[in-house]
Write a protein that holds these residues in place. Sequence first.
Motif, PDB file in Angstrom:
ATOM      1  N   ILE A 256       0.777  -1.284  -0.042  1.00  0.00           N
ATOM      2  CA  ILE A 256       0.042  -0.031   0.123  1.00  0.00           C
ATOM      3  C   ILE A 256       0.854   1.358   0.062  1.00  0.00           C
ATOM      4  O   ILE A 256       0.693   2.349  -0.811  1.00  0.00           O
ATOM      5  N   ASN A 257       1.903   1.128   0.668  1.00  0.00           N
ATOM      6  CA  ASN A 257       2.894   2.266   0.745  1.00  0.00           C
ATOM      7  C   ASN A 257       3.885   2.519  -0.449  1.00  0.00           C
ATOM      8  O   ASN A 257       4.493   3.700  -0.400  1.00  0.00           O
ATOM      9  N   GLN A 258       3.922   1.486  -1.075  1.00  0.00           N
ATOM     10  CA  GLN A 258       4.924   1.771  -2.265  1.00  0.00           C
ATOM     11  C   GLN A 258       4.144   1.158  -3.515  1.00  0.00           C
ATOM     12  O   GLN A 258       4.790   0.327  -4.154  1.00  0.00           O
ATOM     13  N   ILE A 259       3.144   1.787  -3.805  1.00  0.00           N
ATOM     14  CA  ILE A 259       2.348   1.255  -5.067  1.00  0.00           C
ATOM     15  C   ILE A 259       2.124   2.144  -6.079  1.00  0.00           C
ATOM     16  O   ILE A 259       2.753   3.550  -5.939  1.00  0.00           O
ATOM     17  N   ALA A 260       2.060   2.169  -7.420  1.00  0.00           N
ATOM     18  CA  ALA A 260       2.093   2.998  -8.532  1.00  0.00           C
ATOM     19  C   ALA A 260       1.262   4.064  -8.191  1.00  0.00           C
ATOM     20  O   ALA A 260       0.256   4.082  -7.587  1.00  0.00           O
ATOM     21  N   SER A 261       1.380   5.282  -8.745  1.00  0.00           N
ATOM     22  CA  SER A 261       0.705   6.521  -8.249  1.00  0.00           C
ATOM     23  C   SER A 261      -0.683   6.434  -8.629  1.00  0.00           C
ATOM     24  O   SER A 261      -1.541   7.211  -7.999  1.00  0.00           O
ATOM     25  N   ASP A 262      -1.148   5.608  -9.713  1.00  0.00           N
ATOM     26  CA  ASP A 262      -2.597   5.761 -10.049  1.00  0.00           C
ATOM     27  C   ASP A 262      -3.372   4.733  -8.764  1.00  0.00           C
ATOM     28  O   ASP A 262      -4.522   5.182  -8.919  1.00  0.00           O
ATOM     29  N   PHE A 263      -2.776   4.169  -7.964  1.00  0.00           N
ATOM     30  CA  PHE A 263      -3.400   3.445  -6.850  1.00  0.00           C
ATOM     31  C   PHE A 263      -2.984   4.139  -5.528  1.00  0.00           C
ATOM     32  O   PHE A 263      -3.391   3.439  -4.629  1.00  0.00           O
ATOM     33  N   SER A 264      -2.239   5.115  -5.292  1.00  0.00           N
ATOM     34  CA  SER A 264      -1.821   5.773  -4.370  1.00  0.00           C
ATOM     35  C   SER A 264      -3.047   6.231  -3.576  1.00  0.00           C
ATOM     36  O   SER A 264      -3.829   7.045  -3.915  1.00  0.00           O
ATOM     37  N   GLY A 265      -3.308   5.730  -2.319  1.00  0.00           N
ATOM     38  CA  GLY A 265      -4.234   6.243  -1.581  1.00  0.00           C
ATOM     39  C   GLY A 265      -5.674   5.720  -1.658  1.00  0.00           C
ATOM     40  O   GLY A 265      -6.552   6.002  -1.211  1.00  0.00           O
ATOM     41  N   ALA A 266      -5.725   4.752  -2.751  1.00  0.00           N
ATOM     42  CA  ALA A 266      -6.927   4.149  -3.326  1.00  0.00           C
ATOM     43  C   ALA A 266      -6.948   2.726  -2.842  1.00  0.00           C
ATOM     44  O   ALA A 266      -8.283   2.054  -2.929  1.00  0.00           O
ATOM     45  N   GLY A 298      -5.618   7.462 -12.456  1.00  0.00           N
ATOM     46  CA  GLY A 298      -5.291   8.147 -13.693  1.00  0.00           C
ATOM     47  C   GLY A 298      -4.078   9.163 -13.518  1.00  0.00           C
ATOM     48  O   GLY A 298      -3.900   9.903 -14.254  1.00  0.00           O
ATOM     49  N   THR A 299      -3.447   9.122 -12.231  1.00  0.00           N
ATOM     50  CA  THR A 299      -2.567  10.106 -12.210  1.00  0.00           C
ATOM     51  C   THR A 299      -1.310  10.030 -12.959  1.00  0.00           C
ATOM     52  O   THR A 299      -0.975  11.283 -13.672  1.00  0.00           O
ATOM     53  N   ALA A 300      -0.557   8.958 -13.230  1.00  0.00           N
ATOM     54  CA  ALA A 300       0.247   9.302 -14.333  1.00  0.00           C
ATOM     55  C   ALA A 300      -0.047   9.520 -15.740  1.00  0.00           C
ATOM     56  O   ALA A 300       1.103   9.969 -16.330  1.00  0.00           O
ATOM     57  N   SER A 301      -1.158   9.582 -16.117  1.00  0.00           N
ATOM     58  CA  SER A 301      -1.525   9.817 -17.297  1.00  0.00           C
ATOM     59  C   SER A 301      -2.113  11.326 -17.385  1.00  0.00           C
ATOM     60  O   SER A 301      -2.838  11.855 -18.244  1.00  0.00           O
ATOM     61  N   GLY A 302      -2.063  11.921 -16.092  1.00  0.00           N
ATOM     62  CA  GLY A 302      -2.561  13.038 -16.235  1.00  0.00           C
ATOM     63  C   GLY A 302      -4.146  13.390 -16.079  1.00  0.00           C
ATOM     64  O   GLY A 302      -4.777  14.128 -16.629  1.00  0.00           O
ATOM     65  N   GLY A 303      -4.998  12.063 -15.529  1.00  0.00           N
ATOM     66  CA  GLY A 303      -6.012  12.049 -15.596  1.00  0.00           C
ATOM     67  C   GLY A 303      -6.637  11.728 -17.055  1.00  0.00           C
ATOM     68  O   GLY A 303      -7.961  11.418 -16.817  1.00  0.00           O
ATOM     69  N   ARG A 304      -5.992  11.365 -17.959  1.00  0.00           N
ATOM     70  CA  ARG A 304      -6.438  10.980 -19.216  1.00  0.00           C
ATOM     71  C   ARG A 304      -6.969   9.406 -19.174  1.00  0.00           C
ATOM     72  O   ARG A 304      -7.971   8.947 -19.864  1.00  0.00           O
ATOM     73  N   LEU A 305      -6.480   8.594 -18.325  1.00  0.00           N
ATOM     74  CA  LEU A 305      -6.835   7.071 -18.377  1.00  0.00           C
ATOM     75  C   LEU A 305      -6.979   6.657 -17.052  1.00  0.00           C
ATOM     76  O   LEU A 305      -6.081   6.387 -16.264  1.00  0.00           O
ATOM     77  N   LYS A 306      -8.241   6.707 -16.611  1.00  0.00           N
ATOM     78  CA  LYS A 306      -8.622   6.353 -15.313  1.00  0.00           C
ATOM     79  C   LYS A 306      -9.925   5.527 -15.377  1.00  0.00           C
ATOM     80  O   LYS A 306     -10.550   5.296 -16.402  1.00  0.00           O
ATOM     81  N   GLY A 307     -10.172   4.693 -14.258  1.00  0.00           N
ATOM     82  CA  GLY A 307     -11.154   3.910 -14.118  1.00  0.00           C
ATOM     83  C   GLY A 307     -12.605   4.263 -14.062  1.00  0.00           C
ATOM     84  O   GLY A 307     -12.537   5.515 -13.754  1.00  0.00           O
ATOM     85  N   GLY A 308     -13.546   3.270 -14.352  1.00  0.00           N
ATOM     86  CA  GLY A 308     -14.772   3.757 -13.982  1.00  0.00           C
ATOM     87  C   GLY A 308     -15.270   4.322 -12.897  1.00  0.00           C
ATOM     88  O   GLY A 308     -16.207   5.315 -12.869  1.00  0.00           O
ATOM     89  N   ALA A 309     -14.913   3.815 -11.776  1.00  0.00           N
ATOM     90  CA  ALA A 309     -15.353   4.524 -10.372  1.00  0.00           C
ATOM     91  C   ALA A 309     -13.756   5.126  -9.843  1.00  0.00           C
ATOM     92  O   ALA A 309     -13.237   4.456  -8.872  1.00  0.00           O
ATOM     93  N   TYR A 310     -13.437   6.054 -10.422  1.00  0.00           N
ATOM     94  CA  TYR A 310     -12.165   6.434 -10.021  1.00  0.00           C
ATOM     95  C   TYR A 310     -11.945   7.285  -8.566  1.00  0.00           C
ATOM     96  O   TYR A 310     -10.536   7.480  -8.246  1.00  0.00           O
ATOM     97  N   ASP A 311     -12.934   7.222  -7.900  1.00  0.00           N
ATOM     98  CA  ASP A 311     -12.670   7.554  -6.644  1.00  0.00           C
ATOM     99  C   ASP A 311     -13.077   6.515  -5.622  1.00  0.00           C
ATOM    100  O   ASP A 311     -13.308   6.703  -4.237  1.00  0.00           O
ATOM    101  N   ALA A 312     -13.430   5.311  -5.989  1.00  0.00           N
ATOM    102  CA  ALA A 312     -13.472   4.188  -4.983  1.00  0.00           C
ATOM    103  C   ALA A 312     -12.379   3.810  -4.291  1.00  0.00           C
ATOM    104  O   ALA A 312     -11.399   4.164  -5.141  1.00  0.00           O
ATOM    105  N   MET A 313     -12.598   3.066  -3.288  1.00  0.00           N
ATOM    106  CA  MET A 313     -11.393   2.389  -2.786  1.00  0.00           C
ATOM    107  C   MET A 313     -11.311   0.794  -3.088  1.00  0.00           C
ATOM    108  O   MET A 313     -12.436   0.300  -3.643  1.00  0.00           O
ATOM    109  N   MET A 314     -10.275   0.321  -2.959  1.00  0.00           N
ATOM    110  CA  MET A 314     -10.064  -1.143  -3.152  1.00  0.00           C
ATOM    111  C   MET A 314      -9.616  -2.026  -2.287  1.00  0.00           C
ATOM    112  O   MET A 314      -8.787  -1.729  -1.340  1.00  0.00           O
ATOM    113  N   VAL A 315     -10.168  -3.067  -2.288  1.00  0.00           N
ATOM    114  CA  VAL A 315      -9.742  -4.434  -1.283  1.00  0.00           C
ATOM    115  C   VAL A 315      -9.144  -5.362  -2.463  1.00  0.00           C
ATOM    116  O   VAL A 315      -9.611  -5.916  -3.269  1.00  0.00           O
TER     117      VAL A 315
END
Length: 703
Positions: A256-266, A298-315
């Motif tokens: 969780i603490n060293q994950i790709a920026s698109d999943f940081s905090g998610a 979608g952080t790495a792409s400047g918000g261009r490539l993000k998921g359908g529920a991009y504010d949801a949390m993940m287990v």
Amino acid sequence: MQRWTHLMVTSALVASVASPVYAGSLLRFNSGTVNPGMEAQAVALVQDQSVSDYIVQFSNKITAKDRAALKARFEVFGYLPDDALVVRGSFADLNSFRQTHPGVYAVIKYHAQYKISSDIMPVSVFNKDQSQSVLIQLFKAADAKSVVSALKKMKAELQVVNGKSIVALVSRAQIYNIANLTGVEHVQSTPVITTMDFPLDQQMNMTTKGAGDYSDITGNETGTQVMKFDTAWNLGLTGRGQTVSMADTGLDSGDINQIASDFSGAVKSGYAFGLWSRTWEDPMGHGTHVAGSIMSRGTASGGRLKGGAYDAMMVAEGMWSKMLNGLGVPSKLADLFDKANNDGARVHSNSWGAVKNFGAYDGMAVQVDEWMSNNPDMLVIFAAGNSGVDMNKDGRIDGGSIGTPGTAKNVLTVGASKNRTKTGGIQVPVSKLRAAAEVWSAEPIFSSMMSDREDGIAMFSSRGPTLDGRVKPEIVAPGTNILSNRSHIKDASPLWGAYNDDYAWSGGTSMATPLTAGAVAIARQMLVEKWGVQNPSAAVMKAMIMHSADDMYPGQFGEVGAAKGQEILTRRPNSDEGYGRVNMDNMVQMMKNTFVVDDRDGLATNQTEEYAFKLAGSGKLYANLVWTDAAGSANASKALVNDLDLVLTGPNGAVSMNDHINNAEMIEMTLPAGDYKLTVKGANVPAGKNGGRQPYALVFSVK
């Protein structure tokens, strides 16, 4: 009961006095139909006090009173069609019960031959000494001790013992004896599980992988534009406050603490399920791609490539096993769902399944249905599979290729429609694929492209129906040439081709499933925030997705007729598209003219609930009834247990769907002006809860 509406509606609960005979006197097994009343019982058996598993069949619909009377004296397990319950006791005691309860038609032993799956070849003198890996399902976890002891005496090699599931390597000559053990409910071949991404043809040269610097990104690449997520996002429906779980090959670094920026905090939490795995990292790459489609920021792409529920949390649940070099799916599937459920997930995405015994309602499907019946607030989603072929060469994809657990009743099973993009992934005609000459050689499939028409279904997408005739998949979503996240673990697969270090292309029902999971998360957010439904059931979430889908009839090749390869022959629901392609714009529009019922109390046999509405002029009615059914039996030829009916009554009489196969019904028709009522009826509820009732969801719109 909870109701939310923008229409004038009234309702009434009515108990019917009529109780006609529903089923007759037959037991319907996969192995054949049996009349238990014709089975002769040995005289000695009448006095037999040894405890075993029996079938008690009633001569009419099973009532809550019938079930209670049995449970007062015996252990009662599942339902068998028609009108029968599996009961543990002695024959002597059960025969005594029968004599004092005239509603009982017959009592017979639950014979071994009823319990053996058709995917196990008959034992012969030529193969009886061969070994076979089998999945043994028990009636209850407490049976494991005695069954394991018996298996050891049979020299079986125990591989997994987990709850009600046992995986063992056994001599084929012993399979009948295993099925004959008290406590054993079902014996089948051990499913071989794989991810549901369509395998890349390694001999094919990729036409383009994309620029890699986002200069060529149009918005179509992720599949979200075809699904019209923008409409929901513009209203703040982004998955906020929702938690989605994914069981797959893992997620990026697994930290969780060293994950790709698109999943940081998610990522809320992560679990390792792969055999001998200590982390939920993704050394393969499939799971990271799937997770990205659900909720990448979608952080790495400047918000261009993000998921359908991009504010949801993940287990995140990682099932990749380096030792197996494949998925290590737990034999007890509840382990996956329980972890996610306890961490607050109410949507569970699964892009994996078996690729044999197509259409079967087997032990794995039963497990999922049982868990969902006991935990009705989480919607579990499964990929339909990528086994679509045209072996009869008529230009249409053959039916009957859904893999388990996508054959389960209560899950939302997802097929793959086409994305709309001309860059990246596989940009060649189907004819250029190595397998095309064998499985897709007829036109118009042969010359079609992978992502040229959003009104088409991917040729590889598995079609239904199931073996008992149920509609599967229920929904389709884009699953060709999807651009999503790439795992940063060294040597992880670039799937259909790397776009850059952070993103890759891929395709399959694996990709359609997480996009649908993102849509479900937004549907749940909408129910909570816009409709005031604080704890939506899985049934109402499933109904919302089905109700808002676009009917794709006749498909990408137009109305050319079956002989010329028309893709979809009938209006929805059908086993090509289910109820259609996910459409989030339609979902948002539902807030204007749709009535939603999430009835957590439900109906018992012959009870009805009525919903009245008035049309001042002609209008179109579309209604979906969905319920999370009790688990069926893997041994039965029909999976449905509790049966509800949907009836429309108006100035010109009544229209009743009377579907006795699916745990979903729909009415879609144009109506003249007048007073109407929709009635939900408990046609037969032998395994209801809370006094013998079956909860349900009803969603209907009048336009």
